[in-house]
Write an enzyme that holds these catalytic residues in place. Structure first.
Site, short mmCIF file in Angstrom:
data_model
loop_
_atom_site.label_atom_id
_atom_site.label_comp_id
_atom_site.label_asym_id
_atom_site.label_seq_id
_atom_site.Cartn_x
_atom_site.Cartn_y
_atom_site.Cartn_z
CE1 TYR A 148 -3.74 2.05 0.75
CE2 TYR A 148 -3.03 2.94 2.67
CZ TYR A 148 -3.78 2.83 1.65
OH TYR A 148 -4.77 3.94 1.79
CG ASP B 170 -5.38 7.65 -6.18
OD1 ASP B 170 -6.28 8.07 -5.25
OD2 ASP B 170 -4.45 7.30 -6.04
NE ARG C 230 -5.36 12.67 -6.40
CZ ARG C 230 -5.42 11.54 -5.46
NH1 ARG C 230 -4.68 10.76 -5.33
NH2 ARG C 230 -6.35 11.68 -4.66
CE LYS D 290 -6.48 3.78 -1.75
NZ LYS D 290 -6.54 4.45 -0.58
CG ASP E 283 -10.83 6.05 -0.18
OD1 ASP E 283 -11.34 6.14 0.81
OD2 ASP E 283 -9.65 5.67 -0.47
CG ASP E 284 -8.73 9.68 -3.67
OD1 ASP E 284 -7.70 9.42 -3.07
OD2 ASP E 284 -9.24 8.87 -4.70
#
Ligand SMILES: NC(=O)c1ccc[n+]([C@@H]2O[C@H](COP(=O)([O-])OP(=O)(O)OC[C@H]3O[C@@H](n4cnc5c(N)ncnc54)[C@H](O)[C@@H]3O)[C@@H](O)[C@H]2O)c1
Ligand SMILES: O=C(O)C[C@H](O)C(=O)O
Ligand SMILES: [Mg+2]
Length: 606
Positions: free
Chosen positions: A135, A278, A188, A206, A300-301
């Site tokens: 990770y 991302d 990203r 993840k 999630d971000d």
């Protein structure tokens, strides 16, 4: 199984520590149906036990003669792997850090490709050592070097060239059931920018956390790379680059591809949960708005990070020895107004509005948002509509003010970085935090990976003082302070929430992921630490307890789904059953449904 006993644990530190204890259970696990025989099983990491196949199973499955005669126990295999890992550590001492990290990643990845049961067991039992490899931060290095490191496929790749084919392609995935999907378009990756198809490492990492922390069955996870091209010139020029060699699709063309994937995935697996990861900010926000009421998905971000940061912000209030209600008076400077920074600011503002009983507009008063052009004010000409809500009056501080100017003027309680820019909390900024109005100023350098952190832990304690509370997105070692005390380093990473959000959503059979579920997740994390720990500056649990915190978060999310009336149940457990569960029943239900790596007897079925 002894492991299962963590279900009923109280929150005492001793009990939590128990969650990471290594034990090899003697309980007999249930059978596992396999549709293959012979060498095909040995080459399938879901079922392979290497030298661990018992003799009777070798007979039944046509494996006799395909393995050395001696049967090696799971425990012996485990010890053998750990020994080779430790010997790799010894042999690579003194070599450059990146070389060592990649060597460690390779040895773990080879095991992942060969024997998933053993892989997840070593990962779970050594999560503190191995999470930084599979990770953040090493996963970033792996993505950067992915085309060269690539050996075997993992997950699925949908490219712009597959338009019109996705509905049939999705059936190429070999598993009948998929519970968790993590998808990226590689635009990203951490703070490393557009890495195109190489970003597949992120969904893989993840989902490794989903298996180890949330006990999602590894046969039911699916990493997805949506390759719509890349704008990374270096990759486009690289002859070994494995993705589409074209600029990124934009506008409707982009949305058509992602729409098609979502339709295909939910047609085959209507009960799956999809985590977006991302994506560059514009697509992160747009896809979240587009899908959040239609599919069971979250970003999630934007949302996971917001919950983790909010839990940390509430922790800093407790660390100051103040009541939680004082959160409404905290002055917070957020550096980075992208998917993560805006997500955090929005959720924190909502919390202030709720706690103070004021409007969200009034609640923005103590928040200061800075992006690459400095402080965001209403004077800004080209302003992102999402940032507009937090824009300051330029009469208070000038448009475009630098971080140090803002810190000197505002004397914030918290300085939080989600900019992706390494080192922008320089000596001047950190020294300015000494003048903070807080008795325990908080510095959150949340950008990843390590080199992209806004400051190091050492610099934060050195320049801002020993009384700060510090958190970073990537792990740093605790700091020994001049006064002999320990400067605690927290890892403010969304890994403390996304596994529980996914798990709770899945086991609730929730149609969508609501704000109530996300808020419940954040509150659960915020209340997890004891006052004693928080006073020492420890805001988040040790990663060794990630299975325990994930269970608790999962239960909180599930209960919120029930109270939001969107839980449709999972398997034999219907919505009525869920609604009748007490908090303890919910935790037990969650725990019972968590996969645990142990060799199951394989039963062949044609
Ligand atoms: N710790 C965590 O759990 C976590 C979660 C999500 C994202 N992140 C990290 O946060 C970073 C940003 O992620 P994102 O999705 O918001 O990216 P993004 O590209 O959407 O946003 C980056 C923001 O930073 C601003 N910025 C760039 N240079 C700046 C500078 N010199 N000074 C001030 N602001 C500047 C940009 O204007 C933009 O608003 C990444 O490094 C990512 O790894 C960490
Ligand atoms: O991946 C991580 O470690 C956290 C976060 O999702 C990020 O994008 O940085
Ligand atoms: Mg991310």
């Amino acid at each position: 199984m002894m492991w299962r006993s963590i279900a009923g644990f109280s929150k005492s530190v001793a009990a939590r520590a128990h969650g990471s204890r290594r034990c090899f259970s003697t309980a007999i696990p249930g059978p596992c149906i396999v549709h293959k025989r012979g060498a095909d099983i040995l080459h399938d990491p879901w079922f392979n036990k290497d030298t661990g196949f018992p003799l009777t199973e070798r007979d039944r499955l046509g494996l006799r003669g395909l393995l050395p005669p001696r049967v090696i126990s799971f425990e012996q295999q485990y010890d053998r792997f750990i020994e080779s890992f430790r010997s790799l550590e010894r042999n690579t001492q003194g070599q450059p850090e990146n070389v060592v990290s990649l060597a460690k990643w390779r040895i773990l990845n080879r095991l992942h490709d060969r024997n998933e049961t053993l892989y997840y067991r070593v990962l779970m039992d050594n999560i503190k050592d191995f999470a930084p490899i599979i990770y953040t931060p090493t996963v970033g290095l792996v993505c950067q070097n992915y085309s060269g490191l690539y050996r075997r496929p993992r997950g699925m790749y949908f490219s712009a060239k597959d338009k019109g084919e996705m509905m049939s392609m999705i059936y190429n995935w070999p598993a009948q059931q998929v519970d968790m999907i993590v998808i990226t378009d590689g635009s990203r990756i951490l703070g490393l920018g557009d890495l195109g198809v190489q970003g597949i490492g992120i969904p893989i990492g993840k989902l490794d956390m989903y298996v180890s922390a949330a006990g999602i069955n590894p046969q039911r996870v699916l990493p997805i790379m949506l390759d719509v091209g890349t704008n990374n010139e270096k990759l486009l020029q690289n002859p070994l680059y494995l993705g589409l060699r074209q600029p990124r699709l934009e506008g409707e063309e982009y949305l058509e591809i992602i729409d098609e994937f979502m339709e295909a995935a939910f047609t085959r697996w209507p009960k799956a949960v999809v985590q977006f990861e991302d994506f560059q900010a514009k697509w992160a926000f747009e896809t979240l708005e587009r899908y959040r009421k239609k599919f069971c998905m979250f970003n999630d971000d934007v949302q996971g990070t917001a919950g983790v940061a909010l839990a940390g912000l509430l922790g800093t209030v407790r660390a100051q020895g103040r009541p939680l209600s004082d959160f409404v008076n905290q002055k917070i400077v957020v550096v980075g107004a992208g998917s993560a920074g805006l997500g955090v600011t929005k959720m924190a503002v909502q919390a202030v509005a709720r706690m103070a009983g004021i409007s969200e507009i009034d609640a923005t008063k103590n928040f200061y948002l800075i992006d690459k052009d400095g402080l965001v004010t209403t004077e800004r000409t080209k302003i992102d509509p999402a940032a507009l809500a937090f824009a300051k009056n330029p009469a208070e501080i000038r448009e475009g003010a630098t971080i140090v100017e803002v810190v000197k003027k505002v004397k914030p309680h918290v300085l939080l970085g989600l900019s992706g820019v390494g080192g922008i909390f320089g000596e001047d900024v950190l020294k300015a935090m000494r003048e903070s109005d807080s008795c325990k100023p908080a510095i959150f350098a949340m950008s990843n990976p390590t080199l992209n952190a806004e400051c190091t832990a050492a610099d934060a304690f050195k320049h801002a003082g020993g009384n700060i509370v510090f958190a970073s997105g990537s792990p740093f070692e605790n700091i020994e302070l001049d006064n002999g005390k320990v400067g605690h380093v927290n890892q403010a990473n969304n890994m403390y929430l996304f596994p529980g959000i996914g798990l709770g959503t899945l086991l609730a059979g929730a149609r969508i992921v609501t704000d109530g579920m996300l808020q419940a997740a954040a509150e659960c994390l915020a209340s997890y630490m004891t006052d004693e720990e928080v006073q020492k500056g420890i805001l988040y649990p040790s990663i060794n307890n990630i299975r325990h915190i994930t269970t608790e978060v999962g239960a909180a999310v599930l209960r919120a789904a029930v109270s939001d009336d969107i839980a449709e149940g999972h398997g034999d457990v219907g919505p009525k059953d869920l609604s009748l569960m007490s908090k303890e029943d919910t935790v037990n239900y969650i725990t019972r449904n968590m996969w645990f790596p142990i060799y199951s007897p394989l039963v062949h079925e044609k």
